[in-house]
Scaffold this active site. Structure first.
Site, PDB file in Angstrom:
ATOM      1  N   ASP A  78       0.813  -1.210   0.000  1.00 38.74           N
ATOM      2  CA  ASP A  78       0.000   0.000   0.000  1.00 38.74           C
ATOM      3  C   ASP A  78       0.850   1.266   0.000  1.00 38.74           C
ATOM      4  OD1 ASP A  78      -2.067  -1.813   0.187  1.00 38.74           O
ATOM      5  OD2 ASP A  78      -3.196  -0.602   1.606  1.00 38.74           O
ATOM      6  N   CYS A 119       1.600  -7.697   5.282  1.00 40.96           N
ATOM      7  CA  CYS A 119       1.094  -6.471   4.672  1.00 40.96           C
ATOM      8  C   CYS A 119      -0.412  -6.473   4.438  1.00 40.96           C
ATOM      9  CB  CYS A 119       1.900  -6.112   3.440  1.00 40.96           C
ATOM     10  SG  CYS A 119       3.658  -5.896   3.902  1.00 40.96           S
ATOM     11  N   ASP A 120      -0.901  -5.289   4.049  1.00 38.82           N
ATOM     12  CA  ASP A 120      -2.276  -4.871   4.303  1.00 38.82           C
ATOM     13  C   ASP A 120      -3.385  -5.802   3.825  1.00 38.82           C
ATOM     14  OD1 ASP A 120      -0.769  -2.761   5.121  1.00 38.82           O
ATOM     15  OD2 ASP A 120      -2.033  -1.235   4.257  1.00 38.82           O
ATOM     16  N   LYS A 121      -3.433  -6.131   2.548  1.00 39.94           N
ATOM     17  CA  LYS A 121      -4.555  -6.926   2.027  1.00 39.94           C
ATOM     18  C   LYS A 121      -4.200  -8.394   1.898  1.00 39.94           C
ATOM     19  CE  LYS A 121      -6.258  -2.995   1.918  1.00 39.94           C
ATOM     20  NZ  LYS A 121      -5.004  -2.418   2.426  1.00 39.94           N
ATOM     21  N   CYS A 191       5.387  -2.219   8.067  1.00 37.24           N
ATOM     22  CA  CYS A 191       5.718  -0.914   8.651  1.00 37.24           C
ATOM     23  C   CYS A 191       5.395  -0.867  10.147  1.00 37.24           C
ATOM     24  CB  CYS A 191       4.998   0.190   7.896  1.00 37.24           C
ATOM     25  SG  CYS A 191       5.479   0.267   6.157  1.00 37.24           S
ATOM     26  N   GLU A 442      -6.682   4.080  -0.357  1.00 32.36           N
ATOM     27  CA  GLU A 442      -6.248   4.471   0.981  1.00 32.36           C
ATOM     28  C   GLU A 442      -5.692   5.884   0.912  1.00 32.36           C
ATOM     29  OE1 GLU A 442      -4.531   1.332   3.673  1.00 32.36           O
ATOM     30  OE2 GLU A 442      -2.747   2.494   3.253  1.00 32.36           O
ATOM     31  N   SER A 468      -5.253   4.838   5.736  1.00 35.76           N
ATOM     32  CA  SER A 468      -4.196   3.951   6.205  1.00 35.76           C
ATOM     33  C   SER A 468      -4.355   3.742   7.704  1.00 35.76           C
ATOM     34  CB  SER A 468      -2.835   4.591   5.914  1.00 35.76           C
ATOM     35  OG  SER A 468      -1.819   3.983   6.679  1.00 35.76           O
TER      36      SER A 468
END
Length: 554
Positions: A78, A119-121, A191, A442, A468
């Site tokens: 992202d 990570c995000d998705k 992150c 995002e 985010s």
């Protein structure tokens, strides 16, 4: 065994011949075959050590008598996709990841599954696949990135995004921004703050689909490698005991995860992902449930962006077991539930100790008596909107102001960077929802620029898109119904007054009901922004953010 479908009997001699072309012996073919779903690529910093974790998982599978076979999935970072067309593809990728794992595990009927991701998705996509397939499974994350440091001060990716706004406002120099750029992301991992990736990794642990430590052990630690090896061993134990993901991720387990979510003050995106994961198990999580659980769950942690601490600090303090142990002191956790560890929640947390009450507040003295997220309802969001309450300044909790309306993130960003947004404004960004975006981009760029210019205590941003996990300030997203579906956000005009009341969970357009109905009657749905490819198919298939942006059943 499930894998017998492709390897056992006279008719399967050709299949065994092909497996032997992979250097598998008769002994290896006869054993349980475990699929290893690896989302490694060279594009995502959180993924560049996943191949090492895969080897550790394979070792664990082999130690306990299984045969691991690896395959890959896609993944979107992202952070790198942010602010351009690439971000439209991030949420879309969640469905493709779940589909690709389903395809591989049914084309090759594995006996068990280990998903290796970050990570995000990618993390929620993998969990969706686990529940959809419902074969013995364990999830392993790549682990969080360490925070960067400049002159003994911790920094992270959000520091750089906010640095852009600070530079635009002449609050820092080019050299200062370059220093942030060079030190904010010191190495591999997701992150470093309580952003979406780490929120979902922590919630996978609270839900029971991953092992204790999965959410917080740093990516660079040898403990992470040992966790991966243990996961390979545990999937074989789950196979022997016939424990499947839907045995673990029950409605009670989701309530545990939501408790932890509120205690952590995790990313607003978890309100998208938990319902989508639950949906795969036939469980409905509505937005009212999030508010009800929040009302009785103390907020115990304030990690970046809500505070100065990072995931490594949470790990040193005792991690998710310590958070759950604190919640359990007020009987807020169901400890009887089975987990991917092969043991109950009670067993997982019985030795947990809160080593740092500054990082994990004792349950008797929380940051707030209710959770870190709130769902707002009202005339602007009849089906709900979400805000990370723990990252909102006290004076922005209740705010009435004039709207400045933009029909895209890009237009809003130009106005922010062009210094056209002033103290007291409420920025409304629409046509960025699941259908309208499409893909629900995002918006860390606009919110970070507002924060970097020092306006996060004076300017709110409301959108049918999303934010985010690193966003701070009065950033209210997932407004539903979205503009593309004719929600009230579609008919807001420049100069309209909007009222935000986070304590009372209200978000209202201060226009008469008669005027709202009149505007909605004359509103015409615009054409979809994208007319070909997977984004066009996604826009026509996806449902509202209020339902987790899942696909229509038909």
């Amino acid at each position: 065994m499930r894998s017998d479908q492709m390897k056992k009997g006279l008719e399967r001699a050709p299949h065994r011949a092909l497996l032997k072309a992979l250097n598998l012996t008769d002994e290896e073919i006869s054993r349980p075959i475990i699929g290893i779903a690896n989302s490694y690529n060279e594009v995502i910093p959180g993924h560049n050590r996943l191949n090492e974790l895969v080897q550790a998982v394979k070792d664990g599978v082999r130690i306990t008598g299984g045969t691991p076979l690896e395959f890959n999935t896609i993944g979107v970072c992202d952070g790198i996709a942010m602010g351009h067309k690439g971000m439209k593809y991030s949420l879309v990728s969640r469905e493709l990841i779940a589909d690709s794992v389903e395809i591989m595990c049914n084309a090759y009927p594995f006996d068990g599954l280990v998903t290796i991701c970050n990570c995000d998705k990618i993390v929620p996509g993998m969990m969706m696949a686990m529940l959809r397939l419902n074969i013995p499974s364990v999830m392993v994350s790549g682990g969080p990135m360490m925070a960067g440091r400049i002159n003994h001060k911790t920094v992270d990716l959000i520091s750089v995004f906010e640095g852009v706004g600070a530079r635009n406002a002449d609050k820092i120099s080019d050299d200062d921004l370059k220093l942030l750029e060079n030190h904010a992301c010191p190495g591999t991992g997701s992150c470093a703050g309580m952003f979406t990736a780490n929120s979902m990794n922590c919630l996978s642990e609270a839900l029971g689909l991953s092992l204790p430590g999965n959410g917080t052990i740093p990516a660079v630690s040898a403990r992470r490698m040992r966790l991966a090896k243990t996961a390979g061993m545990k999937v074989m134990e789950l196979l022997r005991k016939d424990i499947k993901p839907r045995d673990i991720a029950t409605i009670k387990a989701f309530k545990n995860a939501m408790r932890v979510e509120m205690a952590l003050g995790s990313s607003t995106n978890t309100v998208l992902h938990l319902p989508a994961i639950a949906n795969e198990a036939g469980i409905k999580l509505d937005l009212d449930m999030f508010n009800k659980i929040s009302e009785t769950t103390p907020n115990l942690c304030r990690l970046s962006p809500a505070g100065k601490q990072h995931i490594e600090d949470l790990d040193l303090a005792g991690g998710i077991p310590a958070v759950m142990s604190e919640l359990n002191r007020k009987n807020l956790i169901d400890t009887t539930l089975i987990t991917a560890n092969g043991t109950t929640v009670k067993e997982n947390i019985k030795h947990a100790v809160n080593h740092d009450p500054e990082v994990i507040r004792p349950v008797e003295s929380p940051y707030s008596p209710d959770g870190g997220l709130s769902i707002l309802f009202g005339s602007l969001a009849p089906q709900g909107a979400v805000v990370k309450k723990s990252a909102v300044d006290e004076k922005m909790m209740v705010r009435e102001a004039v709207a400045k309306v933009f029909d895209s993130e890009d237009d809003a960003m130009k106005a922010i960077m062009g210094k056209k947004i002033k103290k007291g404004d409420i920025v409304v960004v629409r046509y960025e929802g699941p259908k309208g975006g499409p893909g629900m981009r995002e918006m860390l760029g606009p919110t970070a620029a507002i924060a970097g210019e020092g306006l996060d205590k004076d300017v709110a941003l409301i959108t049918d898109g999303r934010f985010s996990g690193g966003t701070r300030g009065a950033a209210i997203g997932h407004v539903s119904p979205e503009a593309q579906d004719g929600g009230p956000i579609a008919i807001v005009k420049d100069g309209d007054r909007v009222k935000i009341d986070i304590p009372n969970k209200k978000l209202d357009l201060l226009v008469s009901e008669k005027e709202i109905k009149k505007r909605l009657k004359t509103w015409k749905q615009p054409e979809y922004k994208v007319k070909e490819g997977c984004l066009a198919r996604y826009a026509k298939s996806v449902t509202s953010a209020s339902t987790g942006a899942i696909f229509k059943k038909d």
